[in-house]
Design a protein around this motif. Structure first.
Motif, short mmCIF file in Angstrom:
data_model
loop_
_atom_site.label_atom_id
_atom_site.label_comp_id
_atom_site.label_asym_id
_atom_site.label_seq_id
_atom_site.Cartn_x
_atom_site.Cartn_y
_atom_site.Cartn_z
N THR A 18 49.31 7.34 45.61
CA THR A 18 49.35 8.81 45.06
C THR A 18 49.27 9.48 44.31
O THR A 18 50.46 9.38 43.38
CB THR A 18 48.84 9.74 46.93
N GLU A 40 48.52 13.69 48.49
CA GLU A 40 48.64 12.87 49.40
C GLU A 40 47.87 13.47 50.20
O GLU A 40 47.15 12.44 51.32
CB GLU A 40 49.82 13.42 50.72
N PHE A 48 49.73 13.02 54.13
CA PHE A 48 50.65 11.68 54.21
C PHE A 48 50.50 11.01 55.78
O PHE A 48 51.53 10.42 55.56
CB PHE A 48 51.90 12.18 53.44
N MET A 155 57.33 8.03 49.84
CA MET A 155 57.23 8.78 49.36
C MET A 155 57.58 9.15 48.23
O MET A 155 57.32 9.37 46.96
CB MET A 155 56.06 10.52 49.71
N THR A 315 50.71 17.76 50.80
CA THR A 315 51.11 16.64 51.95
C THR A 315 49.32 15.98 52.67
O THR A 315 49.45 15.64 52.95
CB THR A 315 51.29 17.34 53.37
#
Ligand SMILES: Cc1ncc(COP(=O)(O)O)c(C=O)c1O
Length: 346
Positions: A18, A40, A48, A155, A315
């Motif tokens: 991302t 995300e 996410f 991540m 997120t």
């Protein structure tokens, strides 16, 4: 680095890598010139949670699992529902009746068995716990299986790769069950073990909502685990977790990196959601917006120092929360044939 053994078992919808966006205008306003957002919101299902789902479902498929069951605050259930459908697997999802409505639709259209509980994720967890005992389903609850965490740690890899392996000073993460934070910490330790990065680690910040802040309370008391938070409630629904199973791991990640934990009021995070959108064009989810408020406060208090590089985890996409972001006063209704009256025209 990930647990799936054979590529044929990978269940993917195109998640991963991302954008890491500089937030120059917002950063200037907050006093953090080197401010970034890991977004995300643009991966499948808009949060996410797709990262945990792709690895968790792939590995479950590899292990020959036919039915998975999980409690969720909505977004994880939605992600596991679509990935389960893609894998041809059955899924049973239990979520609070107050979870974001769209996540119900995502579960429903994917053909999973969806139950709504008139309670919190902790209540959903107990129901799933009893059901997996009874029916022998695969329990995909947070940290009850080891693979979801593996997906979320990516991540951490991505943030470092995107900074060309330079370590940012601070990473702020909206914390519910805390799997994302634990995953980022795991990624950092793995990269250290590989010798790809040195001793320095980013200070990890656990951001919670004032209406549900068990990790913050535990951190303030320097405890190793948290107490159940009674009457938990916040608009940032994904982080309404009264007692995380992995609370001690979240706290360890915070202590070991000299990080901190901070609680944000709902009105503050909603205000920051708007401020970020106006300054940067980012419609963050409420959970992500809490990290903006946290960064502002930590800069004001001097905990974040001038010149430090700071990363916010957004997120999920704000569009999964259609009840946020709208200011009724901003809308003017016109009749066909009306012209735009100044001073409303830009
Ligand atoms: C948008 C969003 N952000 C953050 C979280 C918290 O995730 P974690 O379990 O990693 O703390 C959730 C969990 O539901 C979520 O949906």
């Amino acid at each position: 680095m990930l647990p799936v053994q054979h590529a044929a078992n990978i269940v993917s919808l195109g998640e991963g890598m991302t954008p890491l966006l500089p937030l120059k205008r917002l950063g200037e306003e907050i006093g953090i010139a080197d401010l970034w957002m890991k977004d995300e919101g643009i991966i499948p299902t808009g949060t996410f949670k797709a990262r945990g789902a792709t690895v968790g479902v792939s590995r479950a498929k590899e292990l020959g699992i036919e039915t998975i069951a999980m409690p969720t605050n909505g977004n994880a259930g939605a992600a596991w529902a679509v990935y389960a459908a893609r894998a041809g697997m059955k899924a049973v999802i239990v979520m609070p009746v107050d979870a974001p409505k769209i996540t119900r639709n995502e579960c429903s259209i994917s053909g999973v068995q969806l139950y709504l509980v008139d309670g919190l994720i902790s209540d959903a967890g107990k129901i799933v716990g009893r059901a997996v005992e009874q029916y022998g389903w695969f329990d995909a609850s947070t940290l009850k299986e080891p693979y979801r965490l593996e997906g979320k740690k990516t991540m951490g890899y991505e943030i470092l790769e995107q900074f060309n392996w330079e370590i940012p000073d601070v990473i702020l993460y909206p914390t519910g069950g805390g799997v994302g934070l634990i995953g980022i910490y795991k990624a950092l330790r793995e990269l250290q073990a590989l010798g790809w990065i040195g001793e320095k680690l980013p200070r990890l910040v656990s951001v919670q909502a004032s209406g549900c802040a068990p990790i913050v309370r535990a951190w303030e008391a320097r405890q190793k685990s948290s107490e159940f938070w009674e009457h938990a409630s916040t608009v940032a629904f994904g982080i309404t977790v009264p007692k995380a199973l992995g609370d001690f791991l979240v706290l360890e990640a915070v202590y070991e990196t000299d990080g901190c934990a901070i609680a944000i009021d709902d009105d503050e995070l909603l205000r920051e959601q708007g401020a970020a959108a106006r300054a940067e064009g980012t419609f963050m989810c409420p959970e992500g917006a809490a990290t903006v408020a946290a960064a502002r406060k930590l800069r004001e208090s001097g905990w974040i120092r001038s010149g430090e590089r700071v990363v916010l985890l957004n997120t999920g996409a704000g569009i999964k929360y259609p009840d946020t972001g709208m200011h009724e006063g901003d809308i003017l209704i016109l009749q066909p044939g009306d012209s735009l009256d100044l001073p409303h025209a830009p």
